[in-house]
Design a protein around this motif. Structure first.
Motif, PDB file in Angstrom:
ATOM      1  N   VAL A   6       0.863  -1.177   0.000  1.00  0.00           N
ATOM      2  CA  VAL A   6       0.000   0.000   0.000  1.00  0.00           C
ATOM      3  C   VAL A   6       0.898   1.225   0.000  1.00  0.00           C
ATOM      4  O   VAL A   6       1.724   1.405   0.889  1.00  0.00           O
ATOM      5  N   ARG A   7       0.750   2.044  -1.028  1.00  0.00           N
ATOM      6  CA  ARG A   7       1.559   3.250  -1.152  1.00  0.00           C
ATOM      7  C   ARG A   7       0.818   4.428  -0.555  1.00  0.00           C
ATOM      8  O   ARG A   7      -0.379   4.571  -0.745  1.00  0.00           O
ATOM      9  N   LYS A  34       6.498  10.285  -0.459  1.00  0.00           N
ATOM     10  CA  LYS A  34       5.900   8.994  -0.769  1.00  0.00           C
ATOM     11  C   LYS A  34       6.414   7.965   0.233  1.00  0.00           C
ATOM     12  O   LYS A  34       7.606   7.895   0.496  1.00  0.00           O
ATOM     13  N   LEU A  35       5.485   7.187   0.791  1.00  0.00           N
ATOM     14  CA  LEU A  35       5.824   6.165   1.768  1.00  0.00           C
ATOM     15  C   LEU A  35       5.097   4.875   1.435  1.00  0.00           C
ATOM     16  O   LEU A  35       4.236   4.844   0.558  1.00  0.00           O
ATOM     17  N   GLU A  36       5.455   3.833   2.162  1.00  0.00           N
ATOM     18  CA  GLU A  36       4.800   2.541   2.006  1.00  0.00           C
ATOM     19  C   GLU A  36       4.256   2.125   3.364  1.00  0.00           C
ATOM     20  O   GLU A  36       4.964   2.207   4.367  1.00  0.00           O
ATOM     21  N   LEU A  37       3.002   1.685   3.386  1.00  0.00           N
ATOM     22  CA  LEU A  37       2.384   1.259   4.635  1.00  0.00           C
ATOM     23  C   LEU A  37       2.970  -0.072   5.075  1.00  0.00           C
ATOM     24  O   LEU A  37       3.009  -1.021   4.288  1.00  0.00           O
ATOM     25  N   CYS A  38       3.431  -0.144   6.322  1.00  0.00           N
ATOM     26  CA  CYS A  38       3.910  -1.407   6.888  1.00  0.00           C
ATOM     27  C   CYS A  38       2.762  -2.108   7.601  1.00  0.00           C
ATOM     28  O   CYS A  38       2.475  -3.270   7.352  1.00  0.00           O
ATOM     29  N   ARG A  39       2.107  -1.361   8.506  1.00  0.00           N
ATOM     30  CA  ARG A  39       0.985  -1.922   9.267  1.00  0.00           C
ATOM     31  C   ARG A  39       0.304  -0.807  10.038  1.00  0.00           C
ATOM     32  O   ARG A  39       0.893   0.251  10.250  1.00  0.00           O
ATOM     33  N   ALA A  40      -0.913  -1.096  10.437  1.00  0.00           N
ATOM     34  CA  ALA A  40      -1.604  -0.165  11.329  1.00  0.00           C
ATOM     35  C   ALA A  40      -1.106  -0.448  12.739  1.00  0.00           C
ATOM     36  O   ALA A  40      -0.673  -1.557  13.043  1.00  0.00           O
ATOM     37  N   TRP A  47      -2.591   5.880  14.232  1.00  0.00           N
ATOM     38  CA  TRP A  47      -1.183   5.821  13.817  1.00  0.00           C
ATOM     39  C   TRP A  47      -0.953   4.636  12.889  1.00  0.00           C
ATOM     40  O   TRP A  47      -1.457   3.548  13.126  1.00  0.00           O
ATOM     41  N   TRP A  48      -0.184   4.888  11.840  1.00  0.00           N
ATOM     42  CA  TRP A  48       0.210   3.837  10.897  1.00  0.00           C
ATOM     43  C   TRP A  48       1.724   3.742  10.887  1.00  0.00           C
ATOM     44  O   TRP A  48       2.417   4.771  10.932  1.00  0.00           O
ATOM     45  N   GLU A  49       2.252   2.526  10.799  1.00  0.00           N
ATOM     46  CA  GLU A  49       3.692   2.344  10.646  1.00  0.00           C
ATOM     47  C   GLU A  49       4.003   2.389   9.157  1.00  0.00           C
ATOM     48  O   GLU A  49       3.373   1.682   8.364  1.00  0.00           O
ATOM     49  N   ALA A  50       4.950   3.231   8.785  1.00  0.00           N
ATOM     50  CA  ALA A  50       5.269   3.424   7.370  1.00  0.00           C
ATOM     51  C   ALA A  50       6.777   3.411   7.164  1.00  0.00           C
ATOM     52  O   ALA A  50       7.556   3.669   8.075  1.00  0.00           O
ATOM     53  N   ARG A  51       7.175   3.106   5.918  1.00  0.00           N
ATOM     54  CA  ARG A  51       8.577   3.105   5.517  1.00  0.00           C
ATOM     55  C   ARG A  51       8.761   4.194   4.472  1.00  0.00           C
ATOM     56  O   ARG A  51       8.014   4.250   3.487  1.00  0.00           O
ATOM     57  N   ASN A  52       9.777   5.039   4.677  1.00  0.00           N
ATOM     58  CA  ASN A  52      10.035   6.085   3.682  1.00  0.00           C
ATOM     59  C   ASN A  52      10.986   5.566   2.598  1.00  0.00           C
ATOM     60  O   ASN A  52      11.412   4.404   2.647  1.00  0.00           O
ATOM     61  N   GLU A  53      11.294   6.412   1.634  1.00  0.00           N
ATOM     62  CA  GLU A  53      12.122   5.972   0.508  1.00  0.00           C
ATOM     63  C   GLU A  53      13.577   5.725   0.899  1.00  0.00           C
ATOM     64  O   GLU A  53      14.332   5.135   0.142  1.00  0.00           O
ATOM     65  N   ASN A  54      13.968   6.152   2.115  1.00  0.00           N
ATOM     66  CA  ASN A  54      15.317   5.866   2.615  1.00  0.00           C
ATOM     67  C   ASN A  54      15.361   4.574   3.421  1.00  0.00           C
ATOM     68  O   ASN A  54      16.402   4.210   3.948  1.00  0.00           O
TER      69      ASN A  54
END
Length: 70
Positions: A6-7, A34-40, A47-54
């Motif tokens: 999920v982007r 732009k990020l990618e959803l890891c999990r709620a 709050w959502w856990e997300a990963r950035n492009e780095n």
């Protein structure tokens, strides 16, 4: 569903709080990032856990995010 990640797109900028008031690591984001959803978050739906492009991972305010279509 396991098909595609999920982007997310940051609608607003957010500065993480290093004192972790929620008890979890927050991620600083910039509007338009732009990020990618890891999990709620398991117990806090705001709050959502997300990963950035780095490749950095942390929690971001769910209301600050917009799900991007492919």
């Amino acid at each position: 569903n396991g098909d595609k990640p999920v982007r997310l797109l940051a609608k607003y900028s957010y500065k993480s709080n290093p004192s972790k008031p929620g008890g979890f690591d927050e991620l600083t984001i910039t509007q338009g990032e732009k990020l990618e959803l890891c999990r709620a978050h398991p117990s806090n739906p705001h709050w959502w856990e997300a990963r950035n492009e780095n490749g950095e991972i942390g929690f971001v305010p769910a209301t600050y995010m917009m799900v991007r279509s492919y």
